[in-house]
Design an enzyme around this catalytic site. Structure first.
Site, PDB file in Angstrom:
ATOM      1  CG  HIS A  42      -9.483 -10.008 -10.831  1.00  0.00           C
ATOM      2  ND1 HIS A  42      -9.574 -11.357 -11.097  1.00  0.00           N
ATOM      3  CD2 HIS A  42     -10.179  -9.806  -9.682  1.00  0.00           C
ATOM      4  CE1 HIS A  42     -10.281 -11.952 -10.145  1.00  0.00           C
ATOM      5  NE2 HIS A  42     -10.657 -11.029  -9.281  1.00  0.00           N
ATOM      6  CG  ASP A 102      -9.803   2.879  -4.440  1.00  0.00           C
ATOM      7  OD1 ASP A 102      -8.805   3.006  -3.705  1.00  0.00           O
ATOM      8  OD2 ASP A 102     -10.130   1.796  -4.940  1.00  0.00           O
ATOM      9  N   GLY A 110     -13.466   0.845  -5.061  1.00  0.00           N
ATOM     10  CA  GLY A 110     -13.851   0.393  -6.398  1.00  0.00           C
ATOM     11  C   GLY A 110     -12.792   0.480  -7.462  1.00  0.00           C
ATOM     12  CG  HIS A 150      -9.470 -10.909  -0.863  1.00  0.00           C
ATOM     13  ND1 HIS A 150      -9.528 -11.769  -1.934  1.00  0.00           N
ATOM     14  CD2 HIS A 150      -9.102  -9.712  -1.383  1.00  0.00           C
ATOM     15  CE1 HIS A 150      -9.193 -11.130  -3.039  1.00  0.00           C
ATOM     16  NE2 HIS A 150      -8.935  -9.888  -2.733  1.00  0.00           N
ATOM     17  CD1 TRP A 182      -1.904  -2.129   2.277  1.00  0.00           C
ATOM     18  CD2 TRP A 182      -2.664  -1.749   0.218  1.00  0.00           C
ATOM     19  NE1 TRP A 182      -2.773  -3.146   1.955  1.00  0.00           N
ATOM     20  CE2 TRP A 182      -3.254  -2.939   0.697  1.00  0.00           C
ATOM     21  CE3 TRP A 182      -2.993  -1.303  -1.066  1.00  0.00           C
ATOM     22  CZ2 TRP A 182      -4.144  -3.694  -0.050  1.00  0.00           C
ATOM     23  CZ3 TRP A 182      -3.883  -2.056  -1.819  1.00  0.00           C
ATOM     24  CH2 TRP A 182      -4.443  -3.237  -1.306  1.00  0.00           C
ATOM     25  CG  ASP A 204     -17.412  -0.022  -6.579  1.00  0.00           C
ATOM     26  OD1 ASP A 204     -17.067  -0.821  -5.684  1.00  0.00           O
ATOM     27  OD2 ASP A 204     -17.141  -0.187  -7.783  1.00  0.00           O
ATOM     28  CB  VAL A 205     -16.680   0.632  -0.309  1.00  0.00           C
ATOM     29  CG1 VAL A 205     -15.612   0.932   0.739  1.00  0.00           C
ATOM     30  CG2 VAL A 205     -18.007   1.285   0.075  1.00  0.00           C
TER      31      VAL A 205
END
Length: 341
Positions: A157, A204, A182, A250, A137, A179-180
């Site tokens: 993806h 984002d 996104g 995840h 990150w 869209d968290v």
């Protein structure tokens, strides 16, 4: 000296599984864009080496490995051709594999972290910072080129999976979706295109948000879609009808995943819904894929692929309750939740 058990299958299978030469040769071929150079007519070794910026003798020796594996073909001495496998290594190849294998981009940079897998198994901590000196990150925050590379990989993806995800859920015909995390907007673009009266906001970090802004505008969705640069660890835009978390949880350990879910619960407190899209660990034909991804997430981020029970536990601890479940044909899980109160 101890010998392997005297069964050919055991010996051959283990050798194939343990091979490190071929996987790295494939990544170098992808990085040098050999498939595209050959497709453009640079088929003879000297010409191919010049186009790729490679040493001719070293390139020949690497291609000897890859032709032996059927990745490339050698119809005449030192003259190379594409096979169906090599077609996948072109920039235009299916699934965006070339970018995933590119050692100069984020895909190859992530793969290099596996050189410290032993440290991860011994400590339970991600290996990526040990190899690169900072977390993944931090890489994306501090290096715009790596941030763009990572966003492009995630977009490829999501674009591949988006039709399946959009078809698997009963989305609202109108209202507002957030869209968290996104990314560059590939899933939100697909969703808003399928639901012409739906509005969307993508949240984002700034680099990804700017990419999403351009993508949504290019798709003609600028009037119905907005972007919100920011972190999902901070308060989210409140009052939307649906909060979408697609392959977000995840990437994070349980403590951080819980923080993200609690932010969603706060924002959805007035009757909103949360939809979690993940590849959960279950028994079945894709169990080996989930296991490999689970290890990858641990090495890269300290994240994990969760079982349905582990996800349900996080959902409950975040003040949410599961209201529905769907599983697509390729094993993508869609878990809908609502505030428990």
């Amino acid at each position: 000296m101890t010998t392997l058990p005297q069964t050919t299958s055991s010996r051959v299978d283990l050798a194939a599984l343990a091979d490190v030469v071929t996987p790295w040769a494939i990544r170098v071929a992808a990085t040098l864009r050999l498939a595209d150079h050959i497709a453009e007519g640079h088929t003879a070794l000297p010409d191919l080496a010049r186009a790729a910026g490679a040493d001719p003798d070293a390139l020949r020796r690497m291609l000897r490995v890859l032709t032996g594996r059927g990745v490339f073909a050698e119809p005449a001495e030192d003259t190379y051709a594409l096979t169906p496998a090599a077609e996948l290594l072109k920039d235009s190849g299916a699934f965006g594999l070339r970018a995933w294998y590119d050692l100069d981009g984020m895909g190859g940079r992530m793969d290099q972290a596996f050189g410290r897998l032993l440290d991860t198994v011994r400590t339970g901590e991600p290996a990526y910072p040990l190899v690169h000196g900072r977390s993944l990150w931090q890489d994306t925050l501090e290096d715009p080129e790596l941030a763009l590379s990572y966003a492009d990989l995630m977009a490829a993806h999501t674009t591949f999976a988006a039709p399946e995800v959009v078809a698997a859920y009963t989305w609202p015909e109108r209202g507002h979706v957030v869209d968290v995390g996104g990314g560059s907007g590939s899933l939100l673009t697909r969703l808003l295109t399928a639901r012409p009266e739906l509005r969307g906001t993508l949240l984002d970090l700034p680099q990804a948000a700017e990419e999403a802004r351009r993508a949504l505008a290019a798709a003609g969705l600028g009037e119905r879609a907005s972007v919100h640069p920011g972190s999902f660890f901070d308060p989210l835009p409140a009052g939307a009808d649906l909060y979408l978390l697609t392959w977000v949880l995840h990437d994070w350990n349980d403590a951080d995943a819980l923080r993200i879910l609690r932010r969603c619960a706060e924002a959805a407190a007035d009757g909103g819904e949360i939809l979690i899209v993940e590849n959960l660990v279950t028994e079945g034909c894709r169990a080996d894929v989930a296991a490999a991804m689970d290890l990858r997430l641990l090495v890269l981020f300290g994240g994990r692929e969760r079982t349905p029970g582990q996800l349900d536990d996080l959902v409950g601890r975040a003040g949410l309750r599961v209201t529905g479940r769907r599983v697509t044909g390729t094993g993508i899980h869609l878990v809908s939740c609502a505030p428990a109160g």
